[in-house]
Motif scaffolding. Structure first.
Motif, PDB file in Angstrom:
ATOM      1  N   UNK A 189      28.470  69.116  12.835  1.00 22.87           N
ATOM      2  CA  UNK A 189      28.398  70.193  13.833  1.00 22.87           C
ATOM      3  C   UNK A 189      27.604  71.371  13.272  1.00 22.87           C
ATOM      4  N   UNK A 190      27.857  71.710  12.017  1.00 24.29           N
ATOM      5  CA  UNK A 190      27.140  72.825  11.388  1.00 24.29           C
ATOM      6  C   UNK A 190      25.642  72.528  11.302  1.00 24.29           C
ATOM      7  N   UNK A 191      25.269  71.292  10.977  1.00 25.84           N
ATOM      8  CA  UNK A 191      23.842  70.936  10.913  1.00 25.84           C
ATOM      9  C   UNK A 191      23.196  71.016  12.299  1.00 25.84           C
ATOM     10  N   UNK A 222      29.223  63.386  14.897  1.00 25.17           N
ATOM     11  CA  UNK A 222      29.300  64.336  16.013  1.00 25.17           C
ATOM     12  C   UNK A 222      27.931  64.638  16.618  1.00 25.17           C
ATOM     13  N   UNK A 223      27.935  64.870  17.923  1.00 22.21           N
ATOM     14  CA  UNK A 223      26.721  65.276  18.630  1.00 22.21           C
ATOM     15  C   UNK A 223      27.086  66.367  19.637  1.00 22.21           C
ATOM     16  N   UNK A 270      32.650  80.688  17.574  1.00 19.91           N
ATOM     17  CA  UNK A 270      33.139  79.468  18.220  1.00 19.91           C
ATOM     18  C   UNK A 270      33.292  78.338  17.217  1.00 19.91           C
ATOM     19  N   UNK A 271      32.348  78.245  16.269  1.00 18.85           N
ATOM     20  CA  UNK A 271      32.439  77.225  15.224  1.00 18.85           C
ATOM     21  C   UNK A 271      33.684  77.451  14.375  1.00 18.85           C
ATOM     22  N   UNK A 348      23.461  78.881   8.425  1.00 20.98           N
ATOM     23  CA  UNK A 348      22.854  78.319   7.208  1.00 20.98           C
ATOM     24  C   UNK A 348      23.724  78.627   5.992  1.00 20.98           C
ATOM     25  N   UNK A 349      24.320  79.834   5.963  1.00 24.23           N
ATOM     26  CA  UNK A 349      25.243  80.179   4.878  1.00 24.23           C
ATOM     27  C   UNK A 349      26.493  79.315   4.935  1.00 24.23           C
ATOM     28  N   UNK A 350      26.931  79.009   6.148  1.00 19.30           N
ATOM     29  CA  UNK A 350      28.085  78.137   6.334  1.00 19.30           C
ATOM     30  C   UNK A 350      27.827  76.777   5.697  1.00 19.30           C
TER      31      UNK A 350
END
Length: 400
Positions: A189-191, A222-223, A270-271, A348-350
């Protein structure tokens, strides 16, 4: 009766018949005129909508080179068995999603925009325009579209495991997602978000990231899906504001829910909520701890400050967890849901923090944090805030 009286009576009957006939004719005429006006308005509305669709299809579609196949309506009707109830696999704010099988045995998911939705056409335009340009393994792939008769349909690749929500909020199916799979989903999800925020041609803010909008393929990868609410920015622009707030309660960042301000950091919020849900197996909206009455954010915050963060962990995970990764994800989730957007990390930091062992800053008090005693805390949960949304004059909330 005298002849004169008979004649007068006859004339009176004729006059009365003429009056009745004229009245009936007038009423019928008014009804016909009303029917004509209503039909004209309906035809004008349909013509305007079709004109808008054709303008979009002819101008935007060809000018932007969408390079998307057009599916004939009869093909989709055949694939979904005329949108049969048993083929329905989901439902959202602007329509339903059906599973279908094409003649070449390809499985597809068909998003059918509701005819009664006043925002259906805008939803359709936005989703086609955005997803046709996006190519990433963590974003759902749009295969084609259909604009025919009064139907507006989007055809996607089929995700056999449906939405993430169907697993993490189900005690039985949740056991199928051990910690390694959940961590894999978190990173995916982060990517996908990093691609939207930084790596795609346009900076895209999703604005409706939630568990049901993360689909899982056959390998549980995930998508991210549903880009009808997304907004795009060019150049160096990274934020904006709106008078129409759209999204889902429980996932919206405070500055977006109340002031209509959105940015990449509102997606990060939200993430963070999604991270808490994946870790705990609990829904953010409607969760209140039975002992302290905190919402999910508040419960996680209290456990963190009391040195008991692992108590947040979903019970069905058992001993399958890598505790260092769990602690890191809880820490990261609290960084993402901080009250002030500038305090939250970029996506990106995440990703960097997810893949390293480096030290992370201490999180500040989160947004939508609910204290049991209202005198103890500064922020209110959405449960309380929803009663005061009528006082907001610049924002129209449209939850999904």
């Amino acid at each position: 009766m005298l002849a004169s009286e008979l004649e007068a009576s006859h004339v009176h009957k004729i006059k009365r018949a003429v009056i009745v006939a004229a009245t009936v004719a007038a009423v019928c005429g008014m009804l016909l005129v009303g029917l004509y006006i209503c039909r004209s308005r309906t035809n004008l509305k349909v013509k305007t909508e079709r004109s808008g669709i054709m303008d979009y299809q002819n101008n935007e579609g060809h000018n932007e080179d969408l390079d998307l196949p057009f599916f004939d309506l009869s093909t989709i009707i055949c694939a979904t068995e005329n949108f049969a109830i048993n083929k329905k696999i989901g439902e959202g704010g602007f329509g339903s999603v059906y599973m279908g099988i094409l003649e070449d045995e390809r499985e597809i998911a068909v998003k059918r925009l509701a005819r009664c939705s006043g925002q259906g056409l805008n939803e359709f335009k936005n989703e086609v325009r955005l997803i046709s340009k996006l190519q990433h393994r963590n974003l759902v792939k749009l295969l084609g579209y259909c604009i025919q008769q009064e139907e507006k349909l989007l055809v996607y690749e089929y995700m056999p495991n449906k939405g993430l929500d169907s697993f993490i909020f189900d005690q039985t199916k949740g056991k199928l997602l051990d910690w390694s799979k959940r961590f894999h989903i978190i990173c995916g999800i982060a990517r996908g978000l990093q691609y939207l925020h930084q790596d795609s041609r346009l900076r895209i803010i999703h604005r409706d990231l939630k568990a049901s909008n993360v689909l899982l393929d056959s390998e549980m990868s995930p998508k991210i899906s549903d880009f009808g609410m997304a907004r795009t920015f060019g150049g160096d622009q990274s934020d904006g504001n709106t008078k129409r707030v759209v999204g889902t309660y429980g996932y919206m960042a405070p500055e977006y829910a109340f002031d209509g301000l959105f940015s990449t950091k509102s997606d990060v919020f939200s993430f963070g909520i999604l991270l808490l849900e994946i870790i705990s197996g609990k829904k953010s909206r409607g969760f209140y701890h039975p002992n302290n009455k905190h919402n999910l954010i508040g419960h996680a915050w209290i456990l963190w400050n009391e040195g008991r963060p692992l108590e947040l962990l979903d019970e069905c995970l058992g001993e399958s967890c890598t505790m260092s990764e769990v602690l890191r994800c809880i820490h990261l989730s609290l960084l993402c849901v901080q009250q002030r957007p500038e305090d939250r990390p970029s996506i990106s930091s995440v990703l960097v923090m997810l893949g390293s062992e480096s030290a992370m800053p201490q999180p500040k008090q989160p947004g939508f944090f609910l204290e049991k005693d209202s005198n103890e805390g500064q922020f209110l949960t959405s449960k309380h805030e929803s009663s005061s949304t009528n006082e907001i004059t610049i924002t129209l909330l449209e939850a999904r």
